[in-house]
Write an enzyme that holds these catalytic residues in place. Sequence first.
Site, PDB file in Angstrom:
ATOM      1  N   SER A 287      -1.047  12.219  16.107  1.00 60.56           N
ATOM      2  CA  SER A 287      -0.216  13.660  15.918  1.00 60.56           C
ATOM      3  C   SER A 287      -1.378  14.603  16.439  1.00 60.56           C
ATOM      4  O   SER A 287      -0.788  15.593  17.188  1.00 60.56           O
ATOM      5  CB  SER A 287       0.071  13.938  14.664  1.00 60.56           C
ATOM      6  OG  SER A 287       1.319  12.996  14.154  1.00 60.56           O
TER       7      SER A 287
ATOM      8  N   LYS B 231       0.843  -1.394   0.023  1.00 57.31           N
ATOM      9  CA  LYS B 231       0.144   0.023  -0.070  1.00 57.31           C
ATOM     10  C   LYS B 231       0.641   1.176   0.008  1.00 57.31           C
ATOM     11  O   LYS B 231       0.256   2.395  -0.192  1.00 57.31           O
ATOM     12  CB  LYS B 231      -0.927  -0.120   1.314  1.00 57.31           C
ATOM     13  CG  LYS B 231      -2.049  -1.080   1.016  1.00 57.31           C
ATOM     14  CD  LYS B 231      -3.065  -0.951   2.231  1.00 57.31           C
ATOM     15  CE  LYS B 231      -4.093  -1.800   2.167  1.00 57.31           C
ATOM     16  NZ  LYS B 231      -5.022  -1.708   3.129  1.00 57.31           N
ATOM     17  N   GLU B 232       2.029   0.976   0.565  1.00 60.12           N
ATOM     18  CA  GLU B 232       2.796   2.076   0.347  1.00 60.12           C
ATOM     19  C   GLU B 232       4.183   1.948  -0.566  1.00 60.12           C
ATOM     20  O   GLU B 232       5.214   1.335   0.187  1.00 60.12           O
ATOM     21  CB  GLU B 232       3.364   2.553   1.928  1.00 60.12           C
ATOM     22  CG  GLU B 232       2.413   3.046   2.784  1.00 60.12           C
ATOM     23  CD  GLU B 232       2.481   3.218   4.315  1.00 60.12           C
ATOM     24  OE1 GLU B 232       1.813   3.767   4.946  1.00 60.12           O
ATOM     25  OE2 GLU B 232       3.557   2.474   4.746  1.00 60.12           O
TER      26      GLU B 232
ATOM     27  N   ASP C  13       7.593  -0.555  10.045  1.00 62.61           N
ATOM     28  CA  ASP C  13       6.631  -1.364  10.877  1.00 62.61           C
ATOM     29  C   ASP C  13       6.060  -2.669  10.345  1.00 62.61           C
ATOM     30  O   ASP C  13       5.382  -3.297  11.115  1.00 62.61           O
ATOM     31  CB  ASP C  13       5.463  -0.352  11.412  1.00 62.61           C
ATOM     32  CG  ASP C  13       5.174  -0.676  12.877  1.00 62.61           C
ATOM     33  OD1 ASP C  13       6.401  -0.860  13.632  1.00 62.61           O
ATOM     34  OD2 ASP C  13       4.201  -0.067  13.558  1.00 62.61           O
TER      35      ASP C  13
END
Length: 707
Positions: free
Chosen positions: A447, A106-107, A136
Site C-alpha cells: 500500500s 493469528k487473525e 488467502d
Amino acid sequence: MAILSLHTCRVQQPHATINRIHIFLHFTAILFLLYYRTTRLFLEKNVPTLAWSLISTSELILTIIWILIQAFRWHPVLRSAILENIPGGIELPGLDVFVCTLDPKKEPTLEVMNTVLSALALDYPPEKLSVYLSDDGGSYITLYAIKEACSFAKLWLPFCKKYGIKSRCPGAYFSSFADDERLLWSDEFKIEEEKIKAKYDEFKGKVEKVGGEDENNKVVPDRPPRVEIIHDNKNNEGNVEDQTQMPLLVYVSRERRPSCPHHFKAGALNTLLRVSGVISNGPYLLVLDCDMYCNDPTSARQAMCFHLDSQLSHSLAFVQYPQIFYNISKNDIYDGQARSAYKTKWQGMDGLRGPLLSGTGFYLKRKALYGKPNQEDMFLSEPEKNFGTSNKFIYSLKGNNEQFVAKKDDLRDAILEESRLLANCAFEANTEWGKEARFSYDCLLESTFTGYLLHCKGWISVYLYPKRPCFLGCTTIDMKDGMVQLMKWSSNLVQLGLSKFSPLTYGVSRMSVLQSMCYGYFTFSSLLSVALLLYGTVPQVCLLNGIPLYPKVSDPWFAVFVAIYTSSLFQHLYEVLSSDGSIMTWWNEQRIWIIKSISGSLFGVLDAIMKCLGKKKVNLSLTNKAVDKEKFEKYEKGKFDFEGAAIFMVPLLILVILNIVCFFCGLRRVVIEKSLEEMFGQVFLSFFILILSYPILEEMVTKGKGK
C-alpha cells in the site's frame, strides 16, 4: 445558485509559523556544530581521529534525517467533511469494500467477521455497496463463518438502521465501548436489543465451536480458486423495504500453488480488483485490514465529500483515515497510537500533495490504479498485454460501472466462472499486473509503495481525521510482535530507498521536493538506528578512557550542543502537547524511540543489507492479532513484555551494560582526575541513556531474580 462546499481545509498557521522559526534557529545551530566537528578534525592534532570521525558520522546522519523531517512541519493542514451539504437527490457512486485475511490462528475469525459486518452496515445505499472477503488461507472456518455472518447480518443491519446505531461492529456494540448508545432508549429497543444479542451469541458460539477444531483452521497452501456470492443484492430475498436490504457479499479465495509466486497481500488485492471488476465494478474502493472495523457508518459519505468535489476529483486518488486502536492503554508504553504519524506527519503531508497510503482505512479511486490524472485509460491501448485475456474484465475498464450480477442463473454462473479464471494464479503471466499500475509487487509494503507511485504519477490524496474514529483496530501489546512488525517495515523501506525507486532520485523528479523529502524520511529514518548506536557507545567508551568528545562546560561551543539538544526536546514536547498529548506521552515516546531504534529498526537495516547482497530470501511474517489476556494485563499496568524477543534484546543489553560500566567507571575517573567540566557532556549522555533504558534494566533484574 451558490454551490455549497462539501469540505473545509484549514492551514494550521500558528504551528507552521512556529515550526519555520524553529527550523531556522535549529538549523543555524546545526551548522555551527558541523563546523566545530569539521574544523577540529582537520585542524587540531590532538583530536582522537577514529572516535571523532564516528561521532561526526552519527551527527551527520541525525542532521540529514532531521532535514528530511522538516518537510512535514512546513505546511500542516486540517480537513473536515460537511455531510449535510451533500445534495439530497445525488446518486452516490458504487463502492467496493476489500477485506483481506490469511491465517485464522493469528487473525481470529470472529474479529474478521465483525469487520465484514461493520462494512455491510455502512451508511451507504445497499445497491451501491459490495463487500469482498479475500481468504488467502483457504480455511474452512472462514467460508463457514462468512455464511453465518450473512445470516446474522439480515437481523443486524435493520436493527442498526432503525435505531441509528453508530457502533455497527456487533463485537464492539455488545461490549463496554458502546454503553453510551444504550442510554435513554425505549423498552421496545431494549427488548429488540436482547433478541439481537441472543442471535449474536448464537452466531459467535457456532463460529467458535467450528473454529475450535484444528482441522478447520488449517491454511491450505495448494488449492484451486473459489469465488462464491454469499448474498446477491440484486435479489434481496423478498425484502422490499430499504432498511432490510443488504449489500452484495462475495467470498474470494484465489488459487495458490507452491510453484507460483503469490505476492502476499498485493497479489490478493489485485485478485480482488479483477474479480470485483466483473461483478460489481464500483468506481471507488475501501481497503480494510481484517481487524480494522468500521466504527463510524458515515465514513464512506465523508470520503465522498472529497471524491465528489469537481475541483478535486480529477486528480484525487484516495482519502486516507488514521489508524486508531481500541486496545491502547493510558500509558501507551509502546507508542501504539503512533501519535507522531497520525497527528503530525500525515497532516504535514496533507499540506503538500497528500499523505501516503497507510495499508487500511482508505477510499481509493479504482481508475487511479490504472493511469495518470486525466489519462486513466492510457493502458487500454494494449488491454490484453496490460490486463490479461479476460474480455469481461477489459470491458469493465471502459467505464461501464453497472453490476453484472443478475437474477438469471445462467448469467450469474458465467460471471462466477469468469471470476474463477481471474483468480487463477497463472492469469497474471506476461501482463503488467503488479508493476507500476495496480497494487505493486516491487515492495512488500504494497500500500505504501503503491501510494508513492500514485503520487509520482501526479495524483493527490487527502487526510481526514474526524472527531469520532471512523475505523478502529487492534495494535500489538508486546515487544516481540512490535519488533517483528517494525523490522519488516524498516527492511522494506530501506530496500526501497536503495532501489531505482528511491524518493531522493526517482521521486524528486516526479513530485515536489518537500513531498519527496517526506518519502525520503520514511525510507531512510531507520538509519537513525546506526546513528543512535554510535551515540550510545562511542562517547561512553571515550568516557571510560578519559577522552573528551565535547567542549568544556565553560567553552562557548558547549552552548551550541546544549541549544541543539534542548531545542530537539522542546520541539518534540511542543508537538506532543499541541496534539492533546501529555508529559507522560512525551517521555514514553522518547523512551520507546530509543528502544525501537536499537532493536527492530537496527535489525531491519541489517535485514535490508542482507537481502540487497542476496544473502537472505524475501519473507513476510504475519503479525499476531490474537489478544493474549496475560500480556494485555501486563500492558495495562505499564510493564514491558520482552518475552519471545530475545534476539531483539541483544543490542539493547549490550548498550545498557556498556553504559552501566562506562558511567560508573568513567564517573570514578572523572572524580579522581577532577575533569567534570571537560567530560560533563559524556557523563550526562551516559546517565540519560540509562534513565531511558530503565525497562531494560528492570527486565535484567527480573530475569536475574528468576534464575
